[in-house]
Design a protein around this motif. Structure first.
Motif, PDB file in Angstrom:
ATOM      1  N   LEU A 112       0.852  -1.186   0.000  1.00  0.00           N
ATOM      2  CA  LEU A 112       0.000   0.000   0.000  1.00  0.00           C
ATOM      3  C   LEU A 112       0.886   1.235   0.000  1.00  0.00           C
ATOM      4  O   LEU A 112       1.807   1.328   0.811  1.00  0.00           O
ATOM      5  CB  LEU A 112      -0.890   0.009   1.248  1.00  0.00           C
ATOM      6  CG  LEU A 112      -1.678   1.286   1.547  1.00  0.00           C
ATOM      7  CD1 LEU A 112      -2.727   1.546   0.472  1.00  0.00           C
ATOM      8  CD2 LEU A 112      -2.331   1.205   2.925  1.00  0.00           C
ATOM      9  N   VAL A 113       0.600   2.158  -0.911  1.00  0.00           N
ATOM     10  CA  VAL A 113       1.261   3.461  -0.879  1.00  0.00           C
ATOM     11  C   VAL A 113       0.190   4.541  -0.799  1.00  0.00           C
ATOM     12  O   VAL A 113      -0.927   4.372  -1.313  1.00  0.00           O
ATOM     13  CB  VAL A 113       2.205   3.719  -2.081  1.00  0.00           C
ATOM     14  CG1 VAL A 113       3.310   2.694  -2.134  1.00  0.00           C
ATOM     15  CG2 VAL A 113       1.457   3.775  -3.372  1.00  0.00           C
ATOM     16  N   ILE A 114       0.532   5.623  -0.130  1.00  0.00           N
ATOM     17  CA  ILE A 114      -0.401   6.729   0.078  1.00  0.00           C
ATOM     18  C   ILE A 114       0.258   8.009  -0.409  1.00  0.00           C
ATOM     19  O   ILE A 114       1.396   8.306  -0.040  1.00  0.00           O
ATOM     20  CB  ILE A 114      -0.791   6.845   1.561  1.00  0.00           C
ATOM     21  CG1 ILE A 114      -1.444   5.537   2.034  1.00  0.00           C
ATOM     22  CG2 ILE A 114      -1.718   8.041   1.779  1.00  0.00           C
ATOM     23  CD1 ILE A 114      -1.633   5.441   3.535  1.00  0.00           C
ATOM     24  N   GLU A 115      -0.461   8.743  -1.234  1.00  0.00           N
ATOM     25  CA  GLU A 115      -0.005  10.027  -1.764  1.00  0.00           C
ATOM     26  C   GLU A 115      -0.928  11.125  -1.253  1.00  0.00           C
ATOM     27  O   GLU A 115      -2.154  11.018  -1.377  1.00  0.00           O
ATOM     28  CB  GLU A 115      -0.038  10.036  -3.295  1.00  0.00           C
ATOM     29  CG  GLU A 115       0.970   9.130  -3.949  1.00  0.00           C
ATOM     30  CD  GLU A 115       2.357   9.750  -4.039  1.00  0.00           C
ATOM     31  OE1 GLU A 115       2.513  10.954  -3.774  1.00  0.00           O
ATOM     32  OE2 GLU A 115       3.292   8.999  -4.381  1.00  0.00           O
ATOM     33  N   VAL A 116      -0.353  12.167  -0.681  1.00  0.00           N
ATOM     34  CA  VAL A 116      -1.095  13.355  -0.270  1.00  0.00           C
ATOM     35  C   VAL A 116      -0.792  14.410  -1.313  1.00  0.00           C
ATOM     36  O   VAL A 116       0.347  14.832  -1.465  1.00  0.00           O
ATOM     37  CB  VAL A 116      -0.683  13.805   1.139  1.00  0.00           C
ATOM     38  CG1 VAL A 116      -1.385  15.100   1.523  1.00  0.00           C
ATOM     39  CG2 VAL A 116      -0.972  12.702   2.151  1.00  0.00           C
ATOM     40  N   VAL A 117      -1.819  14.827  -2.051  1.00  0.00           N
ATOM     41  CA  VAL A 117      -1.620  15.671  -3.230  1.00  0.00           C
ATOM     42  C   VAL A 117      -1.872  17.132  -2.890  1.00  0.00           C
ATOM     43  O   VAL A 117      -2.990  17.524  -2.552  1.00  0.00           O
ATOM     44  CB  VAL A 117      -2.547  15.218  -4.384  1.00  0.00           C
ATOM     45  CG1 VAL A 117      -2.340  16.085  -5.611  1.00  0.00           C
ATOM     46  CG2 VAL A 117      -2.317  13.739  -4.708  1.00  0.00           C
ATOM     47  N   PHE A 118      -0.809  17.936  -2.976  1.00  0.00           N
ATOM     48  CA  PHE A 118      -0.897  19.381  -2.812  1.00  0.00           C
ATOM     49  C   PHE A 118      -0.297  20.091  -4.019  1.00  0.00           C
ATOM     50  O   PHE A 118      -0.069  21.282  -3.983  1.00  0.00           O
ATOM     51  CB  PHE A 118      -0.159  19.831  -1.543  1.00  0.00           C
ATOM     52  CG  PHE A 118      -0.992  19.756  -0.291  1.00  0.00           C
ATOM     53  CD1 PHE A 118      -1.676  20.866   0.178  1.00  0.00           C
ATOM     54  CD2 PHE A 118      -1.098  18.573   0.412  1.00  0.00           C
ATOM     55  CE1 PHE A 118      -2.433  20.801   1.328  1.00  0.00           C
ATOM     56  CE2 PHE A 118      -1.855  18.490   1.569  1.00  0.00           C
ATOM     57  CZ  PHE A 118      -2.527  19.613   2.024  1.00  0.00           C
ATOM     58  N   THR A 119       0.017  19.322  -5.057  1.00  0.00           N
ATOM     59  CA  THR A 119       0.582  19.890  -6.281  1.00  0.00           C
ATOM     60  C   THR A 119      -0.219  19.376  -7.460  1.00  0.00           C
ATOM     61  O   THR A 119      -1.001  18.432  -7.329  1.00  0.00           O
ATOM     62  CB  THR A 119       2.061  19.478  -6.459  1.00  0.00           C
ATOM     63  OG1 THR A 119       2.144  18.054  -6.465  1.00  0.00           O
ATOM     64  CG2 THR A 119       2.940  20.045  -5.360  1.00  0.00           C
ATOM     65  N   SER A 120      -0.012  19.979  -8.604  1.00  0.00           N
ATOM     66  CA  SER A 120      -0.720  19.518  -9.802  1.00  0.00           C
ATOM     67  C   SER A 120       0.292  19.236 -10.901  1.00  0.00           C
ATOM     68  O   SER A 120       1.430  19.700 -10.855  1.00  0.00           O
ATOM     69  CB  SER A 120      -1.734  20.572 -10.261  1.00  0.00           C
ATOM     70  OG  SER A 120      -1.058  21.768 -10.602  1.00  0.00           O
ATOM     71  N   GLY A 121      -0.151  18.483 -11.889  1.00  0.00           N
ATOM     72  CA  GLY A 121       0.720  18.174 -13.015  1.00  0.00           C
ATOM     73  C   GLY A 121       1.780  17.151 -12.656  1.00  0.00           C
ATOM     74  O   GLY A 121       1.758  16.542 -11.601  1.00  0.00           O
ATOM     75  N   GLY A 122       2.714  16.961 -13.577  1.00  0.00           N
ATOM     76  CA  GLY A 122       3.814  16.043 -13.334  1.00  0.00           C
ATOM     77  C   GLY A 122       3.598  14.692 -13.983  1.00  0.00           C
ATOM     78  O   GLY A 122       2.690  14.502 -14.795  1.00  0.00           O
ATOM     79  N   ILE A 123       4.439  13.736 -13.585  1.00  0.00           N
ATOM     80  CA  ILE A 123       4.350  12.408 -14.177  1.00  0.00           C
ATOM     81  C   ILE A 123       3.097  11.686 -13.692  1.00  0.00           C
ATOM     82  O   ILE A 123       2.509  12.052 -12.669  1.00  0.00           O
ATOM     83  CB  ILE A 123       5.612  11.568 -13.875  1.00  0.00           C
ATOM     84  CG1 ILE A 123       5.723  11.263 -12.384  1.00  0.00           C
ATOM     85  CG2 ILE A 123       6.874  12.230 -14.402  1.00  0.00           C
ATOM     86  CD1 ILE A 123       6.800  10.254 -12.050  1.00  0.00           C
ATOM     87  N   ASN A 124       2.709  10.669 -14.404  1.00  0.00           N
ATOM     88  CA  ASN A 124       1.534   9.877 -14.066  1.00  0.00           C
ATOM     89  C   ASN A 124       1.904   8.923 -12.925  1.00  0.00           C
ATOM     90  O   ASN A 124       2.565   7.909 -13.132  1.00  0.00           O
ATOM     91  CB  ASN A 124       1.067   9.106 -15.306  1.00  0.00           C
ATOM     92  CG  ASN A 124      -0.190   8.313 -15.059  1.00  0.00           C
ATOM     93  OD1 ASN A 124      -0.442   7.827 -13.958  1.00  0.00           O
ATOM     94  ND2 ASN A 124      -0.981   8.166 -16.100  1.00  0.00           N
ATOM     95  N   LYS A 125       1.471   9.256 -11.712  1.00  0.00           N
ATOM     96  CA  LYS A 125       1.843   8.464 -10.539  1.00  0.00           C
ATOM     97  C   LYS A 125       1.296   7.044 -10.610  1.00  0.00           C
ATOM     98  O   LYS A 125       1.972   6.087 -10.227  1.00  0.00           O
ATOM     99  CB  LYS A 125       1.366   9.162  -9.267  1.00  0.00           C
ATOM    100  CG  LYS A 125       2.092  10.462  -8.975  1.00  0.00           C
ATOM    101  CD  LYS A 125       1.556  11.093  -7.696  1.00  0.00           C
ATOM    102  CE  LYS A 125       2.166  12.432  -7.429  1.00  0.00           C
ATOM    103  NZ  LYS A 125       1.591  13.505  -8.227  1.00  0.00           N
TER     104      LYS A 125
END
Length: 198
Positions: A112-125
């Protein structure tokens, strides 16, 4: 009990550099090893993100505290692996999740991985995690938690968006989201714990 969603900050876009070979990426990575920045790589694209600061870390640590409480109380023999670097030269990918967990000690990579998103754009996680064969990925963004589970298909693998976790079966995601958004950290953890004890 007072609840308030932690206010999102203005979203920043990462710096992207392309095209790079894996070897070039590894050379640049050594040169740019600085606190406060996170580097990712996918399909020849180097992504450099500045860590967004206290709001991001507050949410990240809140989610970690709640997930780890659930894992303890549900009897998992887990290993918290935090933001460990996961990379694979063969598929030209490198990522560091905000939080990650091996759900039993014999795993070679997180379940399990958890991403907290406060940015936009970038590579496809999701594409990056698919190549790393991470079974489940959670994205928290603006008070919404999206859960994706890796599925086999005829020509490889794909993530399917799901409404409940398959890796943490039985976790109440609505309660989790509510506790993540509470103002007081201790109150959030106690509320979550009391619900688990019922």
């Amino acid at each position: 009990m007072t609840q308030a969603i932690i206010a999102p900050t203005k979203k920043e876009e990462p710096l992207l550099f392309e095209p790079l070979t894996w070897r070039e990426f590894k050379a640049v990575e050594q040169l740019l090893d600085r606190p406060g920045y996170r580097l990712s790589f996918l399909d020849g694209i180097l992504e450099i993100r500045r860590m967004p600061g206290e709001p991001h870390e507050t949410i990240k640590k809140r989610i970690a505290a709640l997930v780890e409480l659930y894992l303890l109380m549900a009897g998992y023999d887990f290993i918290p692996t935090g933001s460990m670097t996961i990379e694979n030269e063969a598929t030209a990918v490198k990522r560091e999740a905000d939080e990650s967990y091996k759900l039993s000690p014999d795993r070679s990579r997180p379940d399990l991985v958890i991403e907290v998103v406060f940015t936009s754009g970038g590579i496809n996680k999701l594409e990056a995690y698919k190549r790393l064969k991470i079974p489940e990925v959670w994205f928290w963004e603006d008070g919404v938690l999206q859960v994706y589970h890796l599925r086999p298909e005829e020509d490889g693998l794909r993530y399917e968006k799901i409404s409940s976790s398959e890796e943490l079966q039985g976790i109440d995601l609505d309660l989790l989201i509510r506790c993540i958004g509470m103002t007081n950290h201790v109150e959030a953890v106690k509320t979550f714990q009391q619900s688990l004890q019922k």
